[in-house]
Design a protein around this motif. Structure first.
Motif, PDB file in Angstrom:
ATOM      1  N   LEU A   1     136.873  24.709  30.280  1.00 48.56           N
ATOM      2  CA  LEU A   1     138.219  24.886  30.557  1.00 48.56           C
ATOM      3  C   LEU A   1     139.200  23.386  29.445  1.00 48.56           C
ATOM      4  O   LEU A   1     140.255  23.571  30.497  1.00 48.56           O
ATOM      5  N   THR A   2     138.879  23.622  29.242  1.00 55.01           N
ATOM      6  CA  THR A   2     139.656  23.031  27.874  1.00 55.01           C
ATOM      7  C   THR A   2     141.091  23.147  27.977  1.00 55.01           C
ATOM      8  O   THR A   2     141.592  24.040  27.748  1.00 55.01           O
ATOM      9  N   GLY A   3     141.993  22.148  27.844  1.00 53.01           N
ATOM     10  CA  GLY A   3     143.545  23.121  28.365  1.00 53.01           C
ATOM     11  C   GLY A   3     143.866  23.365  29.552  1.00 53.01           C
ATOM     12  O   GLY A   3     145.084  23.926  29.168  1.00 53.01           O
ATOM     13  N   LYS A   4     143.578  23.364  30.741  1.00 57.40           N
ATOM     14  CA  LYS A   4     143.431  23.598  31.601  1.00 57.40           C
ATOM     15  C   LYS A   4     144.011  22.567  32.419  1.00 57.40           C
ATOM     16  O   LYS A   4     143.211  21.377  32.756  1.00 57.40           O
ATOM     17  N   THR A   5     144.820  22.774  33.105  1.00 53.78           N
ATOM     18  CA  THR A   5     145.328  21.424  34.653  1.00 53.78           C
ATOM     19  C   THR A   5     144.826  22.005  35.955  1.00 53.78           C
ATOM     20  O   THR A   5     145.033  23.278  36.228  1.00 53.78           O
ATOM     21  N   ALA A   6     144.161  21.133  36.385  1.00 62.23           N
ATOM     22  CA  ALA A   6     143.574  21.471  37.238  1.00 62.23           C
ATOM     23  C   ALA A   6     144.340  20.924  38.608  1.00 62.23           C
ATOM     24  O   ALA A   6     143.319  19.499  38.850  1.00 62.23           O
ATOM     25  N   ILE A   7     144.565  21.210  40.242  1.00 58.42           N
ATOM     26  CA  ILE A   7     145.175  20.575  41.039  1.00 58.42           C
ATOM     27  C   ILE A   7     143.946  21.048  42.349  1.00 58.42           C
ATOM     28  O   ILE A   7     143.406  21.487  42.678  1.00 58.42           O
ATOM     29  N   VAL A   8     142.835  19.557  42.803  1.00 59.17           N
ATOM     30  CA  VAL A   8     142.106  19.250  43.602  1.00 59.17           C
ATOM     31  C   VAL A   8     142.636  18.811  44.716  1.00 59.17           C
ATOM     32  O   VAL A   8     142.849  17.456  44.458  1.00 59.17           O
ATOM     33  N   THR A   9     143.616  19.055  45.826  1.00 62.11           N
ATOM     34  CA  THR A   9     143.849  18.991  46.845  1.00 62.11           C
ATOM     35  C   THR A   9     143.018  17.861  48.213  1.00 62.11           C
ATOM     36  O   THR A   9     141.414  18.406  48.177  1.00 62.11           O
ATOM     37  N   GLY A  10     142.978  16.769  48.290  1.00 65.43           N
ATOM     38  CA  GLY A  10     141.764  15.948  49.156  1.00 65.43           C
ATOM     39  C   GLY A  10     140.391  15.747  48.588  1.00 65.43           C
ATOM     40  O   GLY A  10     139.646  16.338  48.856  1.00 65.43           O
ATOM     41  N   SER A  11     140.887  14.918  47.358  1.00 65.33           N
ATOM     42  CA  SER A  11     139.544  14.572  46.390  1.00 65.33           C
ATOM     43  C   SER A  11     139.205  13.918  45.753  1.00 65.33           C
ATOM     44  O   SER A  11     138.525  13.547  45.213  1.00 65.33           O
ATOM     45  N   THR A  12     139.712  12.526  46.952  1.00 60.34           N
ATOM     46  CA  THR A  12     138.943  11.266  46.662  1.00 60.34           C
ATOM     47  C   THR A  12     137.861  11.115  47.326  1.00 60.34           C
ATOM     48  O   THR A  12     137.243  10.143  46.720  1.00 60.34           O
ATOM     49  N   ARG A  13     136.651  12.249  47.629  1.00 60.60           N
ATOM     50  CA  ARG A  13     135.611  11.793  48.459  1.00 60.60           C
ATOM     51  C   ARG A  13     135.196  13.090  48.860  1.00 60.60           C
ATOM     52  O   ARG A  13     135.855  14.790  48.514  1.00 60.60           O
ATOM     53  N   GLY A  14     133.726  13.265  49.053  1.00 60.48           N
ATOM     54  CA  GLY A  14     133.353  14.955  49.158  1.00 60.48           C
ATOM     55  C   GLY A  14     132.800  15.965  48.518  1.00 60.48           C
ATOM     56  O   GLY A  14     133.121  15.507  47.289  1.00 60.48           O
TER      57      GLY A  14
ATOM     58  N   GLY B   1     135.761  17.458  47.573  1.00 62.02           N
ATOM     59  CA  GLY B   1     136.616  17.833  46.808  1.00 62.02           C
ATOM     60  C   GLY B   1     136.996  17.431  45.740  1.00 62.02           C
ATOM     61  O   GLY B   1     137.154  17.104  44.440  1.00 62.02           O
ATOM     62  N   HIS B   2     135.752  15.928  45.394  1.00 63.63           N
ATOM     63  CA  HIS B   2     135.549  14.908  44.713  1.00 63.63           C
ATOM     64  C   HIS B   2     134.320  15.340  43.656  1.00 63.63           C
ATOM     65  O   HIS B   2     134.476  15.505  42.244  1.00 63.63           O
ATOM     66  N   ALA B   3     133.200  15.677  44.665  1.00 60.81           N
ATOM     67  CA  ALA B   3     132.441  16.806  43.472  1.00 60.81           C
ATOM     68  C   ALA B   3     133.131  17.827  43.064  1.00 60.81           C
ATOM     69  O   ALA B   3     132.882  18.589  41.657  1.00 60.81           O
ATOM     70  N   ILE B   4     134.239  18.694  42.672  1.00 55.69           N
ATOM     71  CA  ILE B   4     134.473  19.673  42.292  1.00 55.69           C
ATOM     72  C   ILE B   4     135.524  19.113  40.884  1.00 55.69           C
ATOM     73  O   ILE B   4     135.390  19.683  39.987  1.00 55.69           O
ATOM     74  N   ALA B   5     136.245  17.533  41.846  1.00 53.45           N
ATOM     75  CA  ALA B   5     136.679  17.487  40.364  1.00 53.45           C
ATOM     76  C   ALA B   5     136.004  17.018  39.434  1.00 53.45           C
ATOM     77  O   ALA B   5     136.635  17.261  38.631  1.00 53.45           O
ATOM     78  N   VAL B   6     134.728  16.154  39.693  1.00 51.92           N
ATOM     79  CA  VAL B   6     133.816  15.383  38.294  1.00 51.92           C
ATOM     80  C   VAL B   6     133.199  16.952  38.028  1.00 51.92           C
ATOM     81  O   VAL B   6     133.522  17.444  36.504  1.00 51.92           O
ATOM     82  N   GLY B   7     133.187  18.295  38.556  1.00 49.24           N
ATOM     83  CA  GLY B   7     133.159  19.171  38.206  1.00 49.24           C
ATOM     84  C   GLY B   7     132.969  20.130  36.933  1.00 49.24           C
ATOM     85  O   GLY B   7     133.510  20.173  35.642  1.00 49.24           O
ATOM     86  N   LEU B   8     135.511  20.247  37.234  1.00 50.20           N
ATOM     87  CA  LEU B   8     135.707  20.578  36.426  1.00 50.20           C
ATOM     88  C   LEU B   8     136.109  19.568  35.208  1.00 50.20           C
ATOM     89  O   LEU B   8     136.483  20.659  33.982  1.00 50.20           O
ATOM     90  N   ALA B   9     135.963  18.640  35.071  1.00 51.29           N
ATOM     91  CA  ALA B   9     136.290  17.966  34.622  1.00 51.29           C
ATOM     92  C   ALA B   9     135.164  17.614  33.060  1.00 51.29           C
ATOM     93  O   ALA B   9     135.276  17.317  32.025  1.00 51.29           O
ATOM     94  N   ARG B  10     133.968  17.789  33.887  1.00 49.77           N
ATOM     95  CA  ARG B  10     132.852  18.162  32.927  1.00 49.77           C
ATOM     96  C   ARG B  10     132.898  18.933  32.196  1.00 49.77           C
ATOM     97  O   ARG B  10     132.467  19.577  30.934  1.00 49.77           O
ATOM     98  N   ALA B  11     133.228  20.716  32.393  1.00 50.57           N
ATOM     99  CA  ALA B  11     134.501  21.292  32.367  1.00 50.57           C
ATOM    100  C   ALA B  11     135.721  21.659  30.722  1.00 50.57           C
ATOM    101  O   ALA B  11     135.450  22.395  30.377  1.00 50.57           O
ATOM    102  N   GLY B  12     135.802  19.750  30.926  1.00 51.92           N
ATOM    103  CA  GLY B  12     136.977  19.837  30.364  1.00 51.92           C
ATOM    104  C   GLY B  12     138.185  20.213  30.651  1.00 51.92           C
ATOM    105  O   GLY B  12     139.255  19.413  30.248  1.00 51.92           O
ATOM    106  N   ALA B  13     138.538  20.276  32.180  1.00 52.95           N
ATOM    107  CA  ALA B  13     139.925  20.321  32.861  1.00 52.95           C
ATOM    108  C   ALA B  13     140.576  19.101  32.563  1.00 52.95           C
ATOM    109  O   ALA B  13     139.391  18.464  32.968  1.00 52.95           O
ATOM    110  N   THR B  14     142.145  19.113  32.925  1.00 51.59           N
ATOM    111  CA  THR B  14     142.786  17.283  33.025  1.00 51.59           C
ATOM    112  C   THR B  14     142.633  18.007  34.433  1.00 51.59           C
ATOM    113  O   THR B  14     143.223  19.148  35.396  1.00 51.59           O
ATOM    114  N   VAL B  15     141.850  16.524  35.131  1.00 50.39           N
ATOM    115  CA  VAL B  15     142.306  16.710  36.483  1.00 50.39           C
ATOM    116  C   VAL B  15     143.311  15.952  37.352  1.00 50.39           C
ATOM    117  O   VAL B  15     143.119  14.758  36.793  1.00 50.39           O
TER     118      VAL B  15
END
Length: 261
Positions: free
Chosen positions: A5-18, A20-34
């Protein structure tokens, strides 16, 4: 399968924990700007620090913003004008007898759990349409199709998520934009830990949460709670280029709790 997902910007609402945060970490691992969001700056800062530790070199930023109303989304849109991947995760839950649920609580749950996704999708959809590519994911729940008797107001909002996502997907027919819902079952988020084992250790919370599933979600095939990362794995795939033929779907990560095919 390698998701890039390099070059993609991902917004995850409510992502400081739980979840939502796991999703943010997963998207970052795939290369997205989170982009992480939460109501308190301290929570956002802590979440960004945890993400940086989990994914060294991750591209991420965060905003402290209240997404329970339209003003918060106007603030977030001004700060983040473009978005390729939108995960509508922010939400609230809690058990309460039906007769005791005041009108104000029905309205509050609707505003946070339903209108947040409506407002976010409306805000960033035009940019996706200009680029003819985008991913919108609504985090619903198995409670959308298996309404809990002790959280009817919550279940109703999760069913509404499915309706909005399906209708929005149909309105985007023939484009490069997909819209899907993901339905977690009982998941060991911080909120669930606080509900089943307030003040206890993570090990005790896991044990009690698993016991809760066996007692109160007897239809679960998994017979345990899921971990936030297990839900995030589904979401990351749905956000990927590889999921280009999946749209308008309600994808269950419920451990088989919903007793239907």
């Amino acid at each position: 399968m390698h998701i890039d997902l390099t070059g993609k910007t991902a917004i995850v609402t409510g992502s400081t924990r739980g979840i939502g945060h796991a999703i943010a970490v997963g998207l970052a691992r795939a290369g997205a700007t989170v982009v992480i969001t939460g109501r308190k700056q301290a929570d956002v800062d802590a979440a960004l620090a945890r993400l940086a530790e989990a994914v060294p070199g991750a591209r991420a930023r965060g905003h402290a913003v209240d997404l329970s109303g339209a003003a918060g989304f106007a603030q977030l849109k001004a700060a983040e004008p473009e978005c390729d991947i939108l995960v509508n995760n922010v939400g609230i839950f809690g058990p309460q007898p039906f007769a005791e649920i005041a009108d104000s609580e029905w309205t509050r749950f609707f505003e946070v759990n339903v209108m947040s996704g409506v407002r976010a999708s409306r805000a960033w959809l035009p940019g996706m349409q200009q680029r003819n590519w985008g991913r919108i994911v609504f985090i619903s729940s198995e409670s959308a199709i298996n309404i809990p008797a002790d959280m009817i107001h919550y279940g109703f909002t999760k069913t509404a998520n499915l309706a909005v996502a399906r209708g929005l997907a149909k309105s985007l027919a023939g484009t490069g934009i997909t819209v899907n819902s993901v339905l977690p079952g009982p998941t060991l988020s911080e909120g669930v830990q606080e509900m089943v084992a307030p003040g206890e250790s993570a090990e005790v919370a896991l044990e009690r949460a698993n016991a809760f599933v066996r007692q109160h979600r007897a239809s679960s095939i998994l017979q345990r709670v899921a971990l936030p990362e297990e839900v995030a794995n589904m979401v990351v795939y749905v956000c990927s280029p590889q999921a280009s033929a999946t749209t308008g779907a309600a994808l269950r990560v419920d451990g088989g709790t919903a007793d239907t095919i």
